[in-house]
Design an enzyme around this catalytic site. Structure first.
Site, PDB file in Angstrom:
ATOM      1  N   LYS A 144       4.858   4.636   2.304  1.00 45.57           N
ATOM      2  CA  LYS A 144       4.547   3.294   1.811  1.00 45.57           C
ATOM      3  C   LYS A 144       4.331   2.315   2.958  1.00 45.57           C
ATOM      4  O   LYS A 144       4.833   2.503   4.067  1.00 45.57           O
ATOM      5  CB  LYS A 144       5.676   2.792   0.912  1.00 45.57           C
ATOM      6  CG  LYS A 144       5.881   3.652  -0.341  1.00 45.57           C
ATOM      7  CD  LYS A 144       7.049   3.167  -1.172  1.00 45.57           C
ATOM      8  CE  LYS A 144       7.239   4.049  -2.412  1.00 45.57           C
ATOM      9  NZ  LYS A 144       8.397   3.616  -3.234  1.00 45.57           N
ATOM     10  N   ASP A 151     -12.178   9.854   8.302  1.00 43.16           N
ATOM     11  CA  ASP A 151     -11.837   9.344   6.980  1.00 43.16           C
ATOM     12  C   ASP A 151     -12.360   7.921   6.813  1.00 43.16           C
ATOM     13  O   ASP A 151     -11.620   7.005   6.438  1.00 43.16           O
ATOM     14  CB  ASP A 151     -10.326   9.407   6.760  1.00 43.16           C
ATOM     15  CG  ASP A 151      -9.944   9.319   5.279  1.00 43.16           C
ATOM     16  OD1 ASP A 151     -10.825   9.545   4.431  1.00 43.16           O
ATOM     17  OD2 ASP A 151      -8.775   9.024   4.982  1.00 43.16           O
ATOM     18  N   GLY A 204       0.829  -1.202   0.000  1.00 43.30           N
ATOM     19  CA  GLY A 204       0.000   0.000   0.000  1.00 43.30           C
ATOM     20  C   GLY A 204       0.858   1.243   0.000  1.00 43.30           C
ATOM     21  O   GLY A 204       2.058   1.201   0.282  1.00 43.30           O
ATOM     22  N   VAL A 205       0.217   2.375  -0.341  1.00 42.93           N
ATOM     23  CA  VAL A 205       0.905   3.659  -0.330  1.00 42.93           C
ATOM     24  C   VAL A 205      -0.114   4.745  -0.049  1.00 42.93           C
ATOM     25  O   VAL A 205      -1.276   4.641  -0.443  1.00 42.93           O
ATOM     26  CB  VAL A 205       1.637   3.908  -1.676  1.00 42.93           C
ATOM     27  CG1 VAL A 205       0.645   3.994  -2.816  1.00 42.93           C
ATOM     28  CG2 VAL A 205       2.497   5.149  -1.617  1.00 42.93           C
ATOM     29  N   GLY A 206       0.314   5.786   0.687  1.00 46.65           N
ATOM     30  CA  GLY A 206      -0.578   6.885   1.028  1.00 46.65           C
ATOM     31  C   GLY A 206       0.195   8.171   1.193  1.00 46.65           C
ATOM     32  O   GLY A 206       1.377   8.261   0.840  1.00 46.65           O
TER      33      GLY A 206
END
Length: 848
Positions: free
Chosen positions: A536, A647, A530-532
């Protein structure tokens, strides 16, 4: 006969036109335009302005001997009133302008343009103005007011270098003489450049006004006195006084007051606009109604967001808000229906300009009364579509806007922000000196104490660090297989933290950077899951063979760092089966890394669409939603003030190897309001498509904002599609709006995920849809709590389980019945016929 009929209708028409002309001419002839501090007349903006030292005009000026006729040869700036602004009357004592034969309602405008004169500094001027006892301004500083206005424009991205100021009032004169009195503040002076007095031949305000959030009230505005705070030509250019010849009003452009300038598109229509009522011709000139602003890109943007204007106002007064409308595009009713919000409250629902005005190209206005408390200095006007009204167009429209301040107890004056500040500076030079000396001594003492504390805590920290390195990792309390430990904050192993305000305690094991590198094979990209915004996420394996998720912050991402700090703070005090647990952390060599429990089945979204994973059954989806709801319910109620996730979305709901749902990503989370508050005022953050429209409008965050987002998640679960998909037809782009249309018709089952067809309990889906609809209510106060949402979801699961058991029982009964019939047939029949009948009746043949 024909001539007689023509005369019969023509003569009254001519009389009416003559009457209107005489009234207008009378209004113009009775208007007074005064050029202050001058012995000559000037022509400006197409009007003749009489010098106040001439013998013309039905007025007199008192105390001339105590005042100064000031003038300047040059004037910086460009204005149609420049000839008037080169002269001024400066007063150091009271100054009176007395107008005789003035009766009724009048528009009074005072023109101020500061310029230097001899030894007087206009920045030090301060004065008050009253009109027949009505206080208009008090301790008024023109330069400060001009500077503040320019500053507000610049904050909005508008380059403004205004050098003058016009104050407009509407005053009712009930005596033979009308007296304007100018009084300088003690030890100061004042000035005035020009004065306008324009009679109002018609009532500009009606007797009945809608009060925001209440019923209509009768209000005699004219007798109270008003000040024009704002007058905007929405969606159009500046309208100059010459374009409004009845009252010579100036209409500004509206873009500098919009919260999001591109939220509304300008529209123009050169068609022949007429007034809805003949009495409205004085309310606003027709050019106001020939332009408008409508919502931008309504096909793509979430249509629950609004066009918003924000205004600085004076607290503690009542305000009359006048909105001007003219439908320029649609030719029939119900094509454009919208809501009007004033200061975050609904003023009107299902507002249809076409219906109100009586057709297209018909000028119409509506007034609202809004009392403002002494603690509020802003006024919000917002327009947004009423999606529940069933209109063909999900849009809103506005042509013009005016805001009037109403007097309170004979007073319109407000001691402005600058004078309040100056009053607080009323200390003598000696007092200021002593304050400076005291502040200096305090600073020395403060620095000494800080230095001592730094040395003291450094020693303690070094001692704790030595103990920690010698004793290794100390086991703590366990929760769900995750060990909890608390360490003092700081850089470990000689590394330097890039975070300056992390929590004073941390929960979990302290990992060295070497351990993290070994667990992720030097952050191998093949292990990235995943990445945000923070950076990472990698899958890793720590020494004991446990799989973990390792989140590595990106030092270049300032937003990610701030969110990362929040996540550490939240996870340090949260433990729940349906919240992703933090195993440990690494704070070494300017790295900030968090280690979480590994969620083998990834995000909820990946099991709904966009991947090749097997679709979830209806029961699995219900169980996932229930788990996520339990996690959110714990967030809202588990802490003293509760925590708002902010969120909530399907990518932040993770599934473990047993498909147990857990909430994740607390980077935007916020501590809830105190017991005596309903919300937290904060900047809007969240994900597009899930964002609570009420939170967006008001910037007021509450637990109900999470409830709205969770409602969108429920629809995403049942429909298995993205919440925003611009590639779809217009009415399907926004999932929440599209699905709610079907839900309100009790037809949600027609748009569900095809994989669920005939594999769910209809009653269960009905309950599920009803709670989703409640979550998506426009107003937070009528949305359910997460506890109530959880109850309904659990009930939906019970309905589905009962339905499955019933279907299984019916299937079992059907099999038994088939078997019994076969046995009877076998006993009654002989030979090949019996054998043939038995073969045709076997349960296998009826299994479908």
């Amino acid at each position: 006969m024909g001539k007689f009929q023509i005369r019969k209708f023509l003569i009254p028409l001519l009389l009416l036109m003559i009457s209107e002309y005489l009234q207008t001419g009378d209004a113009k002839s009775n208007s007074l335009f005064i050029n202050c501090g001058s012995s000559s007349n000037e022509t400006a903006d197409g009007r003749k302005w009489i010098g106040d030292l001439t013998s013309e005009g039905n007025f007199s000026v008192g105390n001339l001997g105590a005042n100064i006729n000031a003038s300047t040869a040059t004037l910086n700036g460009d204005s149609v009133f420049e000839p008037l602004y080169k002269t001024a009357r400066i007063f150091t004592n009271s100054l009176n302008y007395t107008f005789n034969g003035v009766w009724g309602n009048h528009v009074v405008r005072l023109h101020f343009c500061p310029f230097p004169f001899e030894n007087l500094n206009v920045n030090d001027s301060s004065f008050s103005v009253s009109a027949n006892g009505l206080r208009l301004v008090s301790k008024f500083s023109v330069p400060n007011e001009i500077a503040y206005k320019n500053m507000e424009f610049q904050r909005s991205g508008v380059n403004s270098s205004s050098f003058s100021l016009i104050k407009e009032f509407i005053i009712s004169v009930n005596s033979e003489a009308f007296v304007l009195e100018f009084s300088p503040s003690e030890g100061s002076f004042g000035f005035i450049n020009a004065i306008e007095i324009v009679p109002l031949t018609d009532e500009i305000f009606g007797g009945s006004i809608d009060k925001v959030g209440g019923s209509a009230v009768t209000l005699n505005v004219s007798e109270r006195g008003t000040e024009t705070m704002y007058r905007l030509n929405v969606g159009g250019p500046v309208i100059k006084p010459t374009q409004d010849p009845d009252l010579w009003r100036m209409w500004e452009v509206d873009s500098s007051y919009m919260i999001t300038a591109n939220a509304g598109s300008e529209v123009h229509n050169s068609s022949n606009v007429t007034y809805a009522s003949t009495n409205d011709s004085i309310v606003a000139p027709l050019p106001v109604y020939e332009t408008a602003r409508t919502m931008s890109e309504t096909e793509v943007l979430e249509k629950r967001f609004n066009m918003s204007w924000k205004f600085e106002i004076h607290p503690g007064f009542e305000y009359l808000i006048r909105l001007h409308f003219c439908e320029l595009l649609y030719e029939k009713a119900r094509e454009r229906v919208f809501k009007i919000y004033i200061n975050n409250r609904t003023a009107v629902e299902s507002f249809d300009v076409f219906v109100r005005a009586g057709g297209m190209n018909r000028a119409y206005h509506v007034d609202f009364l809004e009392p403002i408390s002494s603690k509020i200095n802003t006024l919000w006007i917002q327009l947004g579509p009423d999606t529940a009204a069933g209109a063909a167009g999900t849009d809103a429209l506005l042509n013009g806007l005016e805001i009037f301040k109403l007097s309170q107890n004979g007073n319109l004056a407000y001691i402005d922000r600058f004078n309040a500040l100056e009053e607080s500076k009323g200390n003598s030079k000696s007092q200021i000196l002593w304050i400076g000396i005291g502040a200096g001594l305090a600073s020395v003492v403060f620095l000494a104490v800080i230095t001592f504390l730094i040395i003291y805590f450094c020693r303690i920290r070094r001692r704790n660090f030595t103990k920690k390195n010698s004793s290794g990792w100390r086991g703590g309390s366990s929760h769900g297989g995750t060990v909890t430990n608390t360490y003092a904050r700081g850089s470990v192993g000689g590394g330097q933290s890039v975070f300056g305000t992390l929590p004073s305690v941390r929960v979990g094991k302290w990992f060295t950077l070497a351990e993290i590198l070994a667990a992720t094979d030097n952050f191998d990209e093949a292990l990235m899951i995943g990445v945000g915004g923070f950076g990472k996420v990698y899958r890793g394996e720590i020494d004991d063979g446990t799989l973990v998720a390792i989140k590595r912050a990106n030092p270049q991402s300032q937003q990610g760092l701030a969110e990362f700090e929040t996540e550490i703070e939240m996870l340090s005090k949260l433990r729940h089966r349906h919240l992703v647990s933090m195993i440990g952390f690494c704070d070494e060599q300017k790295e900030m890394i968090l280690v979480y429990e590994y969620m083998a089945n990834g995000t909820l979204r990946s099991h709904l669409f966009g991947s090749n994973l097997p679709p979830l059954t209806w029961k699995q989806r219900l169980e996932v939603c229930i788990g996520a709801a339990r996690g959110l319910h714990y967030l809202h109620t588990g802490a003293e003030r509760g925590i708002i996730h902010r969120d909530v979305k399907t990518t932040n709901i993770l599934l473990d190897e047993n498909f147990v749902a857990k909430m994740s990503d607390f980077g935007l989370s916020k501590t809830g309001p105190a017991l005596d508050h309903t919300h937290v005022s904060t900047a809007v953050k969240g994900s597009f498509g899930y964002l609570d429209p009420e939170y967006f409008r008001r910037q007021q965050l509450s637990e109900k904002s999470d409830v709205y987002s969770f409602g969108v998640v429920l629809l995403e679960v049942v429909c298995a599609r993205a919440v925003i998909n611009p590639s779809l037809p217009k009415d399907q782009i926004n999932l929440a709006e599209w699905a709610m249309k079907w839900q309100r018709k009790k037809l949600l089952h027609t748009i569900i995920d095809p994989h669920l067809k005939d594999k769910y309990c209809p009653e269960s889906l009905k309950t599920f849809g009803e709670i989703a609809e409640k979550c998506l209510a426009d107003e937070g106060k009528i949305r359910p709590t997460m506890g109530e949402v959880l109850w309904h979801l659990e009930y939906s699961l019970q309905l589905h389980d009962a339905w499955i058991r019933t279907n299984d029982a019916q299937s079992s009964c059907a099999v038994d019945s088939e078997g019994a019939q076969t046995e009877e047939q076998r006993l009654d029949l002989d030979g090949e016929e019996e054998s043939s009948n038995m073969k045709a009746s076997t349960p296998t043949d009826h299994s479908s």
